[in-house]
Write an enzyme that holds these catalytic residues in place. Structure first.
Site, short mmCIF file in Angstrom:
data_model
loop_
_atom_site.label_atom_id
_atom_site.label_comp_id
_atom_site.label_asym_id
_atom_site.label_seq_id
_atom_site.Cartn_x
_atom_site.Cartn_y
_atom_site.Cartn_z
CG ASN A 227 -1.91 -1.13 1.18
OD1 ASN A 227 -2.38 -1.52 0.10
ND2 ASN A 227 -2.25 -1.68 2.32
CG HIS B 103 4.20 -2.10 5.62
ND1 HIS B 103 4.29 -0.73 5.80
CD2 HIS B 103 2.89 -2.37 5.45
CE1 HIS B 103 3.08 -0.20 5.74
NE2 HIS B 103 2.21 -1.16 5.51
P1 5GP Z 1 -0.79 -0.45 5.67
O1 5GP Z 1 -2.24 -0.13 5.78
O2 5GP Z 1 0.07 0.71 6.11
O3 5GP Z 1 -0.39 -1.00 4.36
O4 5GP Z 1 -0.54 -1.65 6.68
C1 5GP Z 1 -0.23 -1.51 8.02
C2 5GP Z 1 -0.50 -2.82 8.66
O5 5GP Z 1 0.11 -2.84 9.93
C3 5GP Z 1 -2.00 -3.10 8.89
O6 5GP Z 1 -2.35 -4.30 8.20
C4 5GP Z 1 -2.11 -3.22 10.39
O7 5GP Z 1 -3.03 -4.21 10.80
C5 5GP Z 1 -0.69 -3.53 10.82
N1 5GP Z 1 -0.33 -3.06 12.15
C6 5GP Z 1 -0.58 -1.81 12.66
N2 5GP Z 1 -0.08 -1.71 13.89
C7 5GP Z 1 0.49 -2.92 14.17
C8 5GP Z 1 1.18 -3.42 15.33
O8 5GP Z 1 1.37 -2.74 16.33
N3 5GP Z 1 1.63 -4.69 15.25
C9 5GP Z 1 1.44 -5.47 14.15
N4 5GP Z 1 1.93 -6.71 14.18
N5 5GP Z 1 0.80 -5.03 13.05
C10 5GP Z 1 0.33 -3.76 13.07
#
Ligand code: 5GP
Length: 113
Positions: A86, A99
């Site tokens: 994303n 990520h």
């Molecule tokens: P994005 O939306 O930025 O592509 O993805 C961020 C991801 O990080 C989301 O899927 C969310 O669930 C995950 N996430 C957010 N905070 C944490 C955390 O504290 N620990 C873990 N393991 N995942 C997290």
């Protein structure tokens, strides 16, 4: 800016680690969207996918190779999996630390929403 992923990498907050080597850390997503949902971050930080335009191609290649290695380590090679980056607001990126999402363990829908 320090993000939650910087703090996970620094071991300041816990995560369920799936794989770690000198280049990457992979940990299970806290809100899994598939039976296997692992995030892979490089230990050298980029903020977003768009930063690859100016990044060292060798470092990018090593990161991509590591993502594939983590997927293999998760036994996803046979049935397949999806990699998602994303990027930015419209891409629904919520953490400003690049990520790769590895999603697998079920047949995934296409197209995404
Ligand atoms: P994005 O939306 O930025 O592509 O993805 C961020 C991801 O990080 C989301 O899927 C969310 O669930 C995950 N996430 C957010 N905070 C944490 C955390 O504290 N620990 C873990 N393991 N995942 C997290």
């Amino acid at each position: 800016m320090t993000t939650i992923f910087d703090r996970i990498l620094a071991k300041e907050i816990p995560a369920n680690v799936a794989y770690e080597d000198d280049k990457v850390l992979a940990f299970h997503d806290i809100s899994p969207q598939a039976p296997i949902h692992v995030l892979v971050i490089p230990k050298t930080k980029w903020l977003r996918f768009a930063d690859f335009v100016q990044a060292d191609p060798i470092a990018i290649g090593e990161y991509m190779s590591s993502v594939a290695k983590v997927a293999k380590h998760l036994n996803l090679d046979e049935n397949g999996y999806r990699i998602v980056f994303n990027n930015g607001r419209d891409g629904q990126q919520t953490v400003d630390y690049i990520h790769a999402h590895i999603l697998g363990g079920r047949r995934l829908n296409w197209p995404p929403g």
